[in-house]
Design an enzyme around this catalytic site. Structure first.
Site, mmCIF file in Angstrom:
data_model
loop_
_atom_site.group_PDB
_atom_site.id
_atom_site.type_symbol
_atom_site.label_atom_id
_atom_site.label_comp_id
_atom_site.label_asym_id
_atom_site.label_seq_id
_atom_site.Cartn_x
_atom_site.Cartn_y
_atom_site.Cartn_z
ATOM 1 N N THR A 5 22.536 -52.001 11.993
ATOM 2 C CA THR A 5 22.252 -51.816 10.689
ATOM 3 C C THR A 5 20.880 -52.376 10.746
ATOM 4 O O THR A 5 20.279 -53.286 11.300
ATOM 5 C CB THR A 5 23.118 -52.845 9.838
ATOM 6 O OG1 THR A 5 23.104 -54.050 9.911
ATOM 7 C CG2 THR A 5 24.688 -52.052 9.800
ATOM 8 N N GLN A 6 20.225 -51.785 9.430
ATOM 9 C CA GLN A 6 18.843 -52.306 9.223
ATOM 10 C C GLN A 6 18.984 -52.613 7.657
ATOM 11 O O GLN A 6 18.621 -51.725 6.838
ATOM 12 C CB GLN A 6 17.823 -51.165 9.662
ATOM 13 C CG GLN A 6 16.463 -51.576 9.094
ATOM 14 C CD GLN A 6 15.279 -50.634 10.080
ATOM 15 O OE1 GLN A 6 15.870 -49.725 10.867
ATOM 16 N NE2 GLN A 6 14.291 -50.844 9.667
ATOM 17 N N GLY A 7 19.311 -53.624 7.190
ATOM 18 C CA GLY A 7 19.239 -53.995 5.937
ATOM 19 C C GLY A 7 18.050 -54.338 5.333
ATOM 20 O O GLY A 7 16.920 -54.320 6.121
ATOM 21 N N ALA A 8 17.833 -54.837 3.946
ATOM 22 C CA ALA A 8 16.484 -55.273 3.530
ATOM 23 C C ALA A 8 16.011 -56.404 4.109
ATOM 24 O O ALA A 8 15.073 -56.947 4.251
ATOM 25 C CB ALA A 8 16.831 -55.506 1.819
ATOM 26 N N ALA A 10 17.916 -58.063 6.995
ATOM 27 C CA ALA A 10 18.058 -58.258 8.686
ATOM 28 C C ALA A 10 18.230 -57.175 9.350
ATOM 29 O O ALA A 10 18.825 -56.001 8.948
ATOM 30 C CB ALA A 10 19.075 -59.287 8.715
ATOM 31 N N HIS A 11 17.772 -56.923 10.610
ATOM 32 C CA HIS A 11 18.053 -55.833 11.522
ATOM 33 C C HIS A 11 19.150 -56.382 12.494
ATOM 34 O O HIS A 11 19.055 -57.300 12.923
ATOM 35 C CB HIS A 11 16.889 -55.174 12.313
ATOM 36 C CG HIS A 11 15.719 -54.900 11.225
ATOM 37 N ND1 HIS A 11 14.664 -54.465 11.950
ATOM 38 C CD2 HIS A 11 15.646 -55.098 10.231
ATOM 39 C CE1 HIS A 11 13.694 -54.291 10.779
ATOM 40 N NE2 HIS A 11 14.207 -54.204 9.757
ATOM 41 N N LEU A 12 20.213 -55.688 12.696
ATOM 42 C CA LEU A 12 21.332 -56.093 13.690
ATOM 43 C C LEU A 12 21.556 -55.047 14.769
ATOM 44 O O LEU A 12 21.421 -53.898 14.725
ATOM 45 C CB LEU A 12 22.644 -56.256 13.134
ATOM 46 C CG LEU A 12 23.575 -57.043 13.974
ATOM 47 C CD1 LEU A 12 23.866 -58.123 13.321
ATOM 48 C CD2 LEU A 12 24.714 -56.227 14.669
ATOM 49 N N LYS A 27 20.410 -60.662 15.741
ATOM 50 C CA LYS A 27 20.174 -60.275 14.203
ATOM 51 C C LYS A 27 18.815 -60.950 14.199
ATOM 52 O O LYS A 27 18.469 -62.056 14.302
ATOM 53 C CB LYS A 27 21.104 -61.236 13.533
ATOM 54 C CG LYS A 27 20.906 -60.926 12.086
ATOM 55 C CD LYS A 27 21.990 -61.552 11.336
ATOM 56 C CE LYS A 27 21.976 -61.587 9.736
ATOM 57 N NZ LYS A 27 23.077 -62.065 8.832
ATOM 58 N N ASP A 170 28.086 -65.297 0.191
ATOM 59 C CA ASP A 170 27.877 -63.712 0.206
ATOM 60 C C ASP A 170 29.033 -62.874 0.816
ATOM 61 O O ASP A 170 29.409 -62.227 1.598
ATOM 62 C CB ASP A 170 26.844 -63.244 0.986
ATOM 63 C CG ASP A 170 26.310 -61.945 0.944
ATOM 64 O OD1 ASP A 170 26.525 -61.210 -0.141
ATOM 65 O OD2 ASP A 170 25.670 -61.392 1.643
HETATM 66 N N1 LIG Z 1 28.885 -60.688 15.552
HETATM 67 C C1 LIG Z 1 28.871 -59.253 15.427
HETATM 68 N N2 LIG Z 1 29.720 -58.485 16.232
HETATM 69 C C2 LIG Z 1 29.750 -57.152 15.856
HETATM 70 N N3 LIG Z 1 29.071 -56.620 14.698
HETATM 71 C C3 LIG Z 1 28.471 -57.422 13.854
HETATM 72 C C4 LIG Z 1 28.115 -58.965 14.157
HETATM 73 N N4 LIG Z 1 27.477 -59.135 13.235
HETATM 74 C C5 LIG Z 1 26.976 -58.449 12.497
HETATM 75 N N5 LIG Z 1 27.707 -57.053 12.891
HETATM 76 C C6 LIG Z 1 27.359 -55.874 12.118
HETATM 77 O O1 LIG Z 1 26.233 -55.708 11.605
HETATM 78 C C7 LIG Z 1 26.342 -55.639 10.181
HETATM 79 C C8 LIG Z 1 25.263 -56.591 9.465
HETATM 80 O O2 LIG Z 1 25.379 -57.913 9.864
HETATM 81 P P1 LIG Z 1 25.278 -59.098 8.728
HETATM 82 O O3 LIG Z 1 26.054 -58.921 7.640
HETATM 83 O O4 LIG Z 1 25.179 -60.166 9.659
HETATM 84 O O5 LIG Z 1 23.616 -58.690 8.402
HETATM 85 P P2 LIG Z 1 23.058 -58.444 6.969
HETATM 86 O O6 LIG Z 1 24.189 -58.150 5.849
HETATM 87 O O7 LIG Z 1 21.940 -57.448 7.137
HETATM 88 O O8 LIG Z 1 22.575 -60.009 6.892
HETATM 89 P P3 LIG Z 1 22.101 -60.883 5.403
HETATM 90 O O9 LIG Z 1 23.119 -60.441 4.550
HETATM 91 O O10 LIG Z 1 22.058 -62.198 6.032
HETATM 92 O O11 LIG Z 1 20.557 -60.293 5.138
HETATM 93 C C9 LIG Z 1 27.831 -56.116 9.677
HETATM 94 O O12 LIG Z 1 28.086 -55.577 8.699
HETATM 95 C C10 LIG Z 1 28.398 -55.699 11.038
HETATM 96 O O13 LIG Z 1 28.928 -54.319 10.662
HETATM 97 MG MG LIG Z 2 26.262 -58.519 5.879
#
Ligand SMILES: Nc1ncnc2c1ncn2[C@@H]1O[C@H](COP(=O)(O)OP(=O)(O)OP(=O)(O)O)[C@@H](O)[C@H]1O
Ligand SMILES: [Mg+2]
Length: 276
Positions: A5-8, A10-12, A27, A170
């Protein structure tokens, strides 16, 4: 590395740690170019450190969260070090240069976010909706009992978090993973209309806004945020949200007074929305 995912914020990425057999989640919080560089580095660093510390603490307390494998809160120093030609004057450069961001490497949780699992369930039920509406149908009851079980497990997971002295900040169904449930959406994993799998442990993720607190007020706000998110994401399942609260109530001693406080928080929320 695969971008998940690529949110506002963080990128995961899905990657591996030490060996290809060990999947890990990376992350990355890139720096925000529109923010003052010094402020940006301070905020990014604060957030990533807070997130990693909370997770490490929760793992120690036995709460279901991904283990932390590594963290770097100041990619900026490397970047400016490179720009400076490597080495010479690195210190001065690191102080003034814009940061590149920060990252956390954590255990990969194989599974599916609860948001997707509930949407599947809602779709499944909508197909055979008639059965569910007539509660006499054993089939409908069985399905309802399964979703109730999942919702109670969600409540218990939040309770375990609060018991350990952390509020999430959150809580949404996207920040909960149902461990072991098919990861892929669509063709590969779940077929549209198929009975979804609701089994598995509920794992909490995304501690970017978490903090340490044992105050009823903070805990109640955590539940309220989840309740509101639930209502807008899963309107069909909202009538069953009480199961989340029941799971929460049963999970630790202080839960009862938090649920009482939740009523005040709701009231304030309503007044606020009336004022616009
Ligand atoms: N440890 C993990 N294992 C598997 N999938 C994960 C893991 N961490 C995150 N993900 C996947 O990545 C997505 C985004 O991660 P996360 O919710 O931590 O980030 P974000 O919402 O962009 O961050 P933030 O709200 O802190 O800016 C999650 O909804 C999930 O689908
Ligand atoms: Mg999240």
């Amino acid at each position: 590395m695969t971008l998940i995912t690529q949110g506002a914020e963080a990128h995961l990425y899905k990657t591996t740690f030490l060996s290809p057999a060990h999947p890990a989640a990376l992350k990355i919080r890139p720096s925000k170019p529109y923010r003052h560089p010094i402020l940006d580095r301070r905020l990014t660093r604060q957030r990533v450190l807070q997130e990693a510390r909370c997770m490490a603490r929760l793992v120690r307390e036995g709460v279901n969260v991904p283990g932390v494998l590594g963290v770097d809160w100041d990619l900026g120093s490397i970047e400016s070090w490179k720009k400076e030609g490597g080495g010479e004057g690195g210190e001065a450069g690191a102080g003034a240069g814009a940061g590149a961001g920060a990252w956390i490497l954590m255990e990969w949780i194989p599974g599916c976010v609860v948001r997707v699992v509930i949407s599947r369930w809602e779709k499944f039920v909508a197909r055979g909706g008639a059965q569910l509406e007539t509660s006499a149908e054993a089939e409908g009851e069985r399905e309802k009992e399964k979703i109730r079980g999942l919702l109670r497990r969600v409540g218990a997971a939040v309770g375990a978090l609060h018991k350990a002295g952390v509020v999430h900040g959150d809580l949404t169904t996207s920040n909960l993973i149902l461990r072991g449930v098919d990861e892929e959406e669509g063709e590969e994993g779940w077929k549209d209309g198929e009975e979804p799998n609701l089994e598995g442990e509920v794992v909490l993720i995304d501690f970017g806004l978490a903090s340490q607190s044992i105050q009823d007020e903070d805990r109640a706000v955590d539940l309220y945020v989840l309740e509101r998110a639930f209502g807008s994401t899963h309107p069909r399942t909202e009538p069953l949200f009480g199961e989340v609260l029941e799971g929460y109530r049963a999970s630790y001693r202080g839960a009862g007074s938090v649920l009482k406080r939740l009523e005040d928080v709701r009231m304030r929320g309503r007044k606020k929305s009336m004022l616009g």
